[in-house]
Design a protein around this motif. Structure first.
Motif, mmCIF file in Angstrom:
data_model
loop_
_atom_site.group_PDB
_atom_site.id
_atom_site.type_symbol
_atom_site.label_atom_id
_atom_site.label_comp_id
_atom_site.label_asym_id
_atom_site.label_seq_id
_atom_site.Cartn_x
_atom_site.Cartn_y
_atom_site.Cartn_z
ATOM 1 N N HIS A 158 0.839 -1.205 0.000
ATOM 2 C CA HIS A 158 0.000 0.000 0.000
ATOM 3 C C HIS A 158 0.868 1.247 0.000
ATOM 4 O O HIS A 158 0.692 2.129 0.855
ATOM 5 C CB HIS A 158 -0.924 0.013 1.226
ATOM 6 C CG HIS A 158 -1.809 -1.189 1.331
ATOM 7 N ND1 HIS A 158 -3.044 -1.255 0.723
ATOM 8 C CD2 HIS A 158 -1.633 -2.374 1.956
ATOM 9 C CE1 HIS A 158 -3.603 -2.427 0.982
ATOM 10 N NE2 HIS A 158 -2.772 -3.129 1.730
ATOM 11 N N GLN A 177 -2.072 -6.679 -3.670
ATOM 12 C CA GLN A 177 -3.036 -6.304 -2.644
ATOM 13 C C GLN A 177 -3.980 -7.447 -2.276
ATOM 14 O O GLN A 177 -4.519 -7.493 -1.177
ATOM 15 C CB GLN A 177 -3.865 -5.088 -3.105
ATOM 16 C CG GLN A 177 -3.158 -3.760 -2.957
ATOM 17 C CD GLN A 177 -2.121 -3.529 -4.052
ATOM 18 O OE1 GLN A 177 -2.072 -4.277 -5.024
ATOM 19 N NE2 GLN A 177 -1.288 -2.511 -3.897
ATOM 20 N N ASP A 180 -3.569 -9.378 1.112
ATOM 21 C CA ASP A 180 -3.795 -8.749 2.417
ATOM 22 C C ASP A 180 -4.379 -9.706 3.441
ATOM 23 O O ASP A 180 -3.872 -9.841 4.554
ATOM 24 C CB ASP A 180 -4.727 -7.543 2.260
ATOM 25 C CG ASP A 180 -3.972 -6.289 1.886
ATOM 26 O OD1 ASP A 180 -2.721 -6.324 1.897
ATOM 27 O OD2 ASP A 180 -4.615 -5.272 1.582
#
Length: 351
Positions: A158, A177, A180
């Motif tokens: 991020h 991402q 996560d």
């Protein structure tokens, strides 16, 4: 558990204030004054002086007390202590001359490694008296690394313009991402596994290792809050710098007291001399940075303000590696500083 059984290095009170508390106090300050920190995302000149100049840059020079100004230690490691700065400058010069961005990126990752390893080093120091099997030692290592590596991975997944280690863009972007949830699950599982192991060991031994577990908890707390929970340069710098720099200087101080108990004590005079020397070196270094390179803290360094910053690439490639040389040397020598038991002149290992 009797206080004497706890694996303190020398003095429980000093270690509590200098090594353990710095991970918790800044977090408490951020939580209590969230509105202020949300409204003040950037590091102001005052915060920069307190955090960067007085702690971050100053703690680098504590290496001088531990290795260069301690005559027996310097004599023992003389060749290494002289070769490392020379080699570091040569490599830094070539890297910066080739590409300044690559130079700063490599330096950032070397610094990250140093910060991560410090927490591992403290955890090992405070577990040195535990007679653990290899599985327990591995879980301890995995746990302390998870406390730092998960927030760092989150940072890489991020990337934002609000966070950087040294300069903007010094970390690479990892476009994953979708990982996560998996990464956070692994992170939580490790916390649960470590907590269960510590509870079982404490029950079986009728003893709870206070400093080791406070190091572990403080590392999880400060790194998670500073990177994952909040997103702001000031909060990250506050938590990162205080939790790293103050314990480092504290450990150097405790080591010095143990080696020179009759002449070196934690008095106001001793603290003033120790802190003053570190600050003086830091101020001189940052003055040169501001005059020749950055020009961003004129109010703190009102010297030669009319002098233009260096632009010649060769001169910059000489000056910048020279100015970061104390940092690089500090990072490389870090492993030696923690090995008290390897130093025949140290007294900590007898505790």
């Amino acid at each position: 558990m009797k206080p004497s059984v706890q694996p303190w290095l020398a003095d429980p009170v000093k270690e509590s204030f200098l090594i353990l508390a710095p991970a918790f106090v800044p977090v408490a300050v951020v939580i209590l004054f969230q509105d202020y920190f949300i409204q003040h995302q950037q590091v102001s000149a005052v915060w920069w002086v307190v955090l960067v100049l007085c702690i971050d840059v100053s703690h680098v020079y504590s290496t001088l007390f531990r290795l260069y100004w301690d005559r027996p230690t310097f004599s023992k490691y003389k060749n290494l202590l002289l070769i490392i700065p020379v080699a570091s400058f040569g490599i830094g010069f070539l890297l910066h001359l080739y590409d300044a961005a690559i130079f700063w990126r490599i330096l950032a990752y070397v610094a990250v490694f140093h910060f991560v390893r410090q927490q591992y080093g403290f955890m090992r120091l405070y577990s040195r008296k535990e007679n653990n099997n290899i599985a327990v030692r591995i879980l301890d290592g995995v746990s302390i690394y998870a406390a730092t590596l998960y927030p760092l991975l989150y940072w890489h997944l991020h990337l934002t313009g609000s966070l950087s280690w040294f300069v903007s863009g010094d970390f690479i972007s990892i476009p994953l991402q979708g990982w996560d949830t998996a990464l956070k699950t692994i992170y939580v599982v490790i916390i649960i596994a470590y907590s269960a192991k510590e509870l079982w060991q404490s029950y079986r031994r009728r003893a709870f290792n206070i400093p080791k577990n406070l190091i572990m908890a403080g590392t999880y707390l400060s790194w998670y809050v500073g990177i994952v929970m909040f997103e702001g340069d000031l909060i990250f710098t506050l938590l990162n710098v205080v939790a790293h720099g103050v314990p480092y200087m504290g450990l150097i101080w405790i080591y010095g007291e143990q080696k020179a108990q009759s002449t070196f004590s934690f008095s106001w005079r001793g603290v003033a001399i120790f802190s003053g020397v570190l600050f003086a070196f830091a101020y001189v270094e940052e003055t040169i940075w501001d005059v020749l390179v950055w020009k961003d803290h004129v109010g703190v360094f009102p010297f030669l303000t009319s002098l233009a910053p260096l632009e010649n690439p060769v001169l910059l490639s000489i000056v910048v590696p020279l100015l970061v040389l104390p940092q690089i040397t500090h990072y490389v020598l870090d492993g030696f500083i923690w090995r008290f038991s390897k130093d025949s002149t140290a007294r900590l290992s007898s505790r």
